[in-house]
Design a protein around this motif. Structure first.
Motif, PDB file in Angstrom:
ATOM      1  N   PRO A 219       0.800  -1.229   0.000  1.00 15.94           N
ATOM      2  CA  PRO A 219       0.000   0.000   0.000  1.00 15.94           C
ATOM      3  C   PRO A 219       0.834   1.281   0.000  1.00 15.94           C
ATOM      4  CG  PRO A 219      -0.812  -1.579   1.620  1.00 15.94           C
ATOM      5  CD  PRO A 219       0.524  -2.074   1.165  1.00 15.94           C
ATOM      6  N   LEU A 220       2.151   1.175   0.163  1.00 18.26           N
ATOM      7  CA  LEU A 220       2.976   2.371   0.109  1.00 18.26           C
ATOM      8  C   LEU A 220       3.043   2.954  -1.304  1.00 18.26           C
ATOM      9  CD1 LEU A 220       4.788   4.204   1.846  1.00 18.26           C
ATOM     10  CD2 LEU A 220       6.711   2.723   1.281  1.00 18.26           C
ATOM     11  N   LEU A 221       2.815   2.112  -2.315  1.00 17.16           N
ATOM     12  CA  LEU A 221       2.877   2.583  -3.697  1.00 17.16           C
ATOM     13  C   LEU A 221       1.614   3.367  -4.048  1.00 17.16           C
ATOM     14  CD1 LEU A 221       4.279  -0.588  -5.509  1.00 17.16           C
ATOM     15  CD2 LEU A 221       5.543   1.378  -4.615  1.00 17.16           C
ATOM     16  N   ASP A 222       1.805   4.535  -4.671  1.00 12.77           N
ATOM     17  CA  ASP A 222       0.672   5.396  -5.021  1.00 12.77           C
ATOM     18  C   ASP A 222      -0.386   4.645  -5.823  1.00 12.77           C
ATOM     19  OD1 ASP A 222       1.973   7.467  -3.771  1.00 12.77           O
ATOM     20  OD2 ASP A 222       2.691   8.406  -5.619  1.00 12.77           O
ATOM     21  N   GLU A 223       0.065   3.806  -6.763  1.00 15.96           N
ATOM     22  CA  GLU A 223      -0.888   3.140  -7.647  1.00 15.96           C
ATOM     23  C   GLU A 223      -1.724   2.089  -6.925  1.00 15.96           C
ATOM     24  OE1 GLU A 223       3.240   1.262  -8.619  1.00 15.96           O
ATOM     25  OE2 GLU A 223       2.425   3.205  -7.976  1.00 15.96           O
ATOM     26  N   ASN A 224      -1.304   1.647  -5.741  1.00 20.77           N
ATOM     27  CA  ASN A 224      -2.058   0.643  -4.991  1.00 20.77           C
ATOM     28  C   ASN A 224      -3.049   1.252  -3.997  1.00 20.77           C
ATOM     29  OD1 ASN A 224      -0.695  -1.367  -6.321  1.00 20.77           O
ATOM     30  ND2 ASN A 224       0.722  -1.796  -4.652  1.00 20.77           N
ATOM     31  N   GLN A 225      -2.903   2.521  -3.693  1.00 22.56           N
ATOM     32  CA  GLN A 225      -3.725   3.130  -2.635  1.00 22.56           C
ATOM     33  C   GLN A 225      -5.214   3.234  -2.976  1.00 22.56           C
ATOM     34  OE1 GLN A 225      -1.449   6.670  -1.706  1.00 22.56           O
ATOM     35  NE2 GLN A 225       0.300   5.413  -1.023  1.00 22.56           N
ATOM     36  N   PRO A 226      -5.593   3.432  -4.250  1.00 27.78           N
ATOM     37  CA  PRO A 226      -7.037   3.447  -4.555  1.00 27.78           C
ATOM     38  C   PRO A 226      -7.755   2.151  -4.219  1.00 27.78           C
ATOM     39  CG  PRO A 226      -5.792   4.479  -6.332  1.00 27.78           C
ATOM     40  CD  PRO A 226      -4.781   3.857  -5.404  1.00 27.78           C
ATOM     41  N   LEU A 227      -7.032   1.027  -4.144  1.00 26.67           N
ATOM     42  CA  LEU A 227      -7.666  -0.254  -3.788  1.00 26.67           C
ATOM     43  C   LEU A 227      -8.298  -0.199  -2.406  1.00 26.67           C
ATOM     44  CD1 LEU A 227      -4.906  -2.723  -5.070  1.00 26.67           C
ATOM     45  CD2 LEU A 227      -7.176  -2.366  -6.071  1.00 26.67           C
ATOM     46  N   VAL A 241      -7.603   0.542   6.874  1.00 22.29           N
ATOM     47  CA  VAL A 241      -6.287  -0.001   7.207  1.00 22.29           C
ATOM     48  C   VAL A 241      -5.928  -1.030   6.138  1.00 22.29           C
ATOM     49  CG1 VAL A 241      -4.893  -1.255   8.908  1.00 22.29           C
ATOM     50  CG2 VAL A 241      -6.673   0.319   9.682  1.00 22.29           C
ATOM     51  N   ALA A 242      -4.716  -0.943   5.613  1.00 22.46           N
ATOM     52  CA  ALA A 242      -4.233  -1.925   4.639  1.00 22.46           C
ATOM     53  C   ALA A 242      -2.877  -2.438   5.081  1.00 22.46           C
ATOM     54  CB  ALA A 242      -4.146  -1.305   3.245  1.00 22.46           C
ATOM     55  N   TRP A 243      -2.605  -3.708   4.774  1.00 25.81           N
ATOM     56  CA  TRP A 243      -1.344  -4.330   5.172  1.00 25.81           C
ATOM     57  C   TRP A 243      -0.556  -4.799   3.945  1.00 25.81           C
ATOM     58  CZ3 TRP A 243      -5.913  -5.838   7.776  1.00 25.81           C
ATOM     59  CH2 TRP A 243      -5.987  -5.454   9.119  1.00 25.81           C
ATOM     60  N   ASP A 244       0.739  -4.988   4.142  1.00 28.20           N
ATOM     61  CA  ASP A 244       1.537  -5.651   3.120  1.00 28.20           C
ATOM     62  C   ASP A 244       1.427  -7.165   3.302  1.00 28.20           C
ATOM     63  OD1 ASP A 244       3.133  -6.049   5.336  1.00 28.20           O
ATOM     64  OD2 ASP A 244       4.936  -5.166   4.482  1.00 28.20           O
ATOM     65  N   GLY A 245       2.219  -7.930   2.516  1.00 27.46           N
ATOM     66  CA  GLY A 245       2.019  -9.371   2.431  1.00 27.46           C
ATOM     67  C   GLY A 245       2.184 -10.123   3.735  1.00 27.46           C
ATOM     68  N   HIS A 255     -11.416   8.994   6.479  1.00 29.35           N
ATOM     69  CA  HIS A 255     -12.775   8.666   6.027  1.00 29.35           C
ATOM     70  C   HIS A 255     -13.069   9.176   4.617  1.00 29.35           C
ATOM     71  CE1 HIS A 255     -13.385  12.778   7.457  1.00 29.35           C
ATOM     72  NE2 HIS A 255     -14.515  12.805   6.772  1.00 29.35           N
ATOM     73  N   GLU A 256     -12.234  10.074   4.108  1.00 27.22           N
ATOM     74  CA  GLU A 256     -12.385  10.550   2.734  1.00 27.22           C
ATOM     75  C   GLU A 256     -11.478   9.786   1.762  1.00 27.22           C
ATOM     76  OE1 GLU A 256     -11.765  14.741   2.756  1.00 27.22           O
ATOM     77  OE2 GLU A 256     -13.646  15.163   3.819  1.00 27.22           O
ATOM     78  N   GLY A 257     -10.827   8.727   2.260  1.00 29.16           N
ATOM     79  CA  GLY A 257      -9.938   7.933   1.416  1.00 29.16           C
ATOM     80  C   GLY A 257      -8.532   8.505   1.320  1.00 29.16           C
ATOM     81  N   GLY A 258      -8.247   9.533   2.099  1.00 29.80           N
ATOM     82  CA  GLY A 258      -6.920  10.146   2.064  1.00 29.80           C
ATOM     83  C   GLY A 258      -5.872   9.251   2.710  1.00 29.80           C
ATOM     84  N   PHE A 259      -4.774   9.027   2.009  1.00 29.90           N
ATOM     85  CA  PHE A 259      -3.674   8.219   2.547  1.00 29.90           C
ATOM     86  C   PHE A 259      -2.913   9.040   3.586  1.00 29.90           C
ATOM     87  CE2 PHE A 259       0.823   6.848   2.383  1.00 29.90           C
ATOM     88  CZ  PHE A 259       0.656   5.515   2.709  1.00 29.90           C
ATOM     89  N   VAL A 260      -2.570   8.416   4.695  1.00 28.73           N
ATOM     90  CA  VAL A 260      -1.865   9.111   5.780  1.00 28.73           C
ATOM     91  C   VAL A 260      -0.372   8.826   5.671  1.00 28.73           C
ATOM     92  CG1 VAL A 260      -1.693   9.452   8.252  1.00 28.73           C
ATOM     93  CG2 VAL A 260      -3.906   8.845   7.232  1.00 28.73           C
ATOM     94  N   PRO A 261       0.454   9.809   5.337  1.00 26.67           N
ATOM     95  CA  PRO A 261       1.905   9.581   5.250  1.00 26.67           C
ATOM     96  C   PRO A 261       2.468   9.084   6.578  1.00 26.67           C
ATOM     97  CG  PRO A 261       1.317  11.660   4.197  1.00 26.67           C
ATOM     98  CD  PRO A 261       0.082  11.168   4.913  1.00 26.67           C
ATOM     99  N   GLY A 262       3.508   8.247   6.463  1.00 27.48           N
ATOM    100  CA  GLY A 262       4.034   7.544   7.628  1.00 27.48           C
ATOM    101  C   GLY A 262       4.550   8.423   8.732  1.00 27.48           C
ATOM    102  N   PRO A 373       4.609  20.325   6.452  1.00 25.37           N
ATOM    103  CA  PRO A 373       4.471  19.751   5.103  1.00 25.37           C
ATOM    104  C   PRO A 373       5.749  19.033   4.692  1.00 25.37           C
ATOM    105  CG  PRO A 373       4.843  22.120   4.978  1.00 25.37           C
ATOM    106  CD  PRO A 373       4.630  21.793   6.434  1.00 25.37           C
ATOM    107  N   SER A 374       5.603  17.957   3.934  1.00 22.02           N
ATOM    108  CA  SER A 374       6.781  17.209   3.503  1.00 22.02           C
ATOM    109  C   SER A 374       6.581  16.700   2.080  1.00 22.02           C
ATOM    110  CB  SER A 374       7.066  16.033   4.438  1.00 22.02           C
ATOM    111  OG  SER A 374       6.107  15.012   4.281  1.00 22.02           O
ATOM    112  N   SER A 375       7.674  16.281   1.477  1.00 19.91           N
ATOM    113  CA  SER A 375       7.663  15.827   0.087  1.00 19.91           C
ATOM    114  C   SER A 375       7.245  14.379  -0.059  1.00 19.91           C
ATOM    115  CB  SER A 375       9.059  15.991  -0.516  1.00 19.91           C
ATOM    116  OG  SER A 375       9.989  15.150   0.164  1.00 19.91           O
ATOM    117  N   GLY A 376       7.288  13.610   1.041  1.00 20.44           N
ATOM    118  CA  GLY A 376       7.260  12.170   0.890  1.00 20.44           C
ATOM    119  C   GLY A 376       8.597  11.723   0.318  1.00 20.44           C
ATOM    120  N   GLU A 377       8.855  10.426   0.354  1.00 19.32           N
ATOM    121  CA  GLU A 377      10.151   9.941  -0.113  1.00 19.32           C
ATOM    122  C   GLU A 377      10.186   9.912  -1.640  1.00 19.32           C
ATOM    123  OE1 GLU A 377      12.875   7.478   2.295  1.00 19.32           O
ATOM    124  OE2 GLU A 377      12.043   5.890   1.058  1.00 19.32           O
ATOM    125  N   VAL A 378      11.182  10.601  -2.208  1.00 16.95           N
ATOM    126  CA  VAL A 378      11.362  10.674  -3.660  1.00 16.95           C
ATOM    127  C   VAL A 378      12.628   9.900  -3.997  1.00 16.95           C
ATOM    128  CG1 VAL A 378      11.588  12.183  -5.657  1.00 16.95           C
ATOM    129  CG2 VAL A 378      10.282  12.949  -3.653  1.00 16.95           C
TER     130      VAL A 378
END
Length: 455
Positions: A219-227, A241-245, A255-262, A373-378
């Motif tokens: 779920p850390l990948l942007d493309e997986n977060q809409p799931l 709440v989403a987990w890795d493998g 509640h609006e589907g916003g991803f919470v940065p770590g 505010p932060s950039s997130g990891e680039v």
């Protein structure tokens, strides 16, 4: 025999067949038993089809070394950590590739007391013996025992982290990603329900399925977060709440589907602990620090920085007695969970924090996001990492107010800071930028540094 390239700094990861196969897994199990002088070893595995084959080979190697194998079957990495201490075993191995591609697998290993195994205290010796195959004669007495009933004690331990009386009604959506989390979560949910916890739970992608029909759970990948984000909104959930493998990492959605940065999760969980145990130590990584440091200081705690990586965080936790440690990569560590990481405990703590504060998760984050505010990891793929870091240092170091090289290069200025470090596991440079109340400063400096890195 050929060198084993699947051995990394503090775990095992490799491409199936070429870097990791049944023969190699057998040799790793046999070497682990001998090097650790083990008599009892816990063994768990994730949901991938290859994990069954590899775990069976590890079990045979351990058994031939005279070890009693305490087999958890399908389970999370944190269940291996828990069972190693709970069952007083000499060590533990979880066969898992976590969020790696389908053609990979690996192992996470601990010694007695669920402590990480470093190069100097076992990993290098296990690698050397597994490579040479120069094993002692097979020892009698090795056996494989079903230890799956340990899950009940694991769930009981998780329940110690939440004040059930504080919980308010909440609709919770959970996404197991078809990984190992589903059965373990169900056991926890049953225990919560038995206490009358006022939780309505919606499960998606829940059944374990090693073919990962919804994609490899990361779920850390942007493309997986809409799931997860989409169903949270569709079901009107209060939180997702989403987990890795192998569910040693968990990720939150408001509640609006916003991803919470770590980094904001770390700050909020620090608050959850300091509200219960004022003055405690909190460990954080060096990538994005101001939100956690300021929140911990304001609440009377002590913030302690550690290098990135579970082996470093766990050692600092053990050395300092810190109650909690967090990384922005969604690994969270707990003093009262053998100083190990868990993906279930953060969920319980966040549910309780939201209940106590009487605010939504989004509301809890509003001030933190605005203030820090932060950039997130680039990530940047560059040919010469050292040269790039040197060029960035030459450009910014003369202007910096503070410098830190504990893990990569961190430079702080009046209203912004950055951390630039080489990845421990991939050929990447990782950049994080944060500011004090100025998102435009983050954007400005990110564009500026992109130009300098030129990747």
């Amino acid at each position: 025999m050929a060198p084993l390239t699947c051995f990394k700094a503090y775990d095992i990861r490799g491409r199936l067949e070429t870097e990791l196969n049944s023969d190699i897994a057998y040799r790793i199990g046999r070497a682990f038993g001998e090097v650790m002088g083990a008599t009892r070893v816990v063994l768990g595995r994730d949901v991938r089809p290859s994990s069954v084959t590899l775990a069976n080979a590890v079990a045979q190697g351990l058994s031939d070394a005279g070890v009693t194998v305490l087999d958890l079957g399908l389970s999370g990495t944190e269940e291996t950590y828990f069972a190693t201490t709970h069952l007083d075993a000499c060590g533990g191995i979880c066969v898992t590739a976590s969020h790696n591609p389908m053609d990979y697998n690996g192992m996470k290993m601990v010694k007695r007391g669920s402590a990480p195994i470093g190069q100097a205290d076992g990993m290098a010796a296990i690698k050397s013996l597994a490579e040479s195959g120069d094993f002692a004669p097979a020892r009698p007495g090795g056996q494989i025992m079903d230890a799956s009933a340990t899950r009940a004690a694991y769930v009981a331990k998780l329940m110690e982290f939440v004040d059930l009386a504080a919980l308010k009604p909440m609709k919770l959506l959970v996404n197991a990603g078809h990984g190992a989390a589903g059965p373990s979560f169900d056991a926890l949910a049953t225990a919560l329900d038995a206490t009358g916890a006022p939780l309505e739970i919606i499960r998606i992608h829940h059944a374990p399925d090693g073919s990962f029909p919804a994609g490899i759970p990361n779920p850390l990948l942007d493309e997986n977060q809409p799931l997860t984000a989409g169903p949270v909104v569709a079901h009107g959930a209060d939180m997702g709440v989403a987990w890795d493998g192998d569910f040693d990492r968990c990720f939150f959605f408001d509640h609006e589907g916003g991803f919470v940065p770590g980094e904001y999760v770390v700050a909020l969980l620090a608050e959850a602990f300091l509200a219960k145990e004022p003055g405690q130590k909190i460990v954080h990584d060096p990538r994005v620090v101001w939100a956690t440091q300021d929140r911990v200081t304001a609440l009377g705690g002590q913030a302690i920085q550690s290098k990135c990586g579970h082996s470093f965080i766990k050692q600092v936790m053990r050395d300092t007695g810190a109650v909690y440690g967090g990384e922005m990569s969604a690994h969270h560590y707990f003093r009262d969970f053998m100083a190990c990481d868990s993906g279930m405990i953060p969920m319980l703590l966040m549910i309780e924090l939201i209940s106590r504060r009487g605010q939504s998760l989004k509301d809890l984050l509003t001030n933190l996001r605005a203030a820090y505010p932060s950039s997130g990891e680039v990530n940047f793929r560059v040919d010469d990492q050292a040269a790039v870091i040197q060029a960035i240092e030459a450009r910014y170091a003369p202007l910096a107010l503070a410098r830190d090289e504990a893990d990569g290069l961190s430079l702080s200025f009046a209203d912004w800071r950055f951390n630039l470090r080489a990845s421990n596991t991939e050929p990447l440079l990782r950049l994080n930028i944060e500011a004090r109340g100025k998102p435009e400063r983050v954007a400005e400096k990110l564009a500026e540094m992109r130009g300098l890195i030129g990747a």
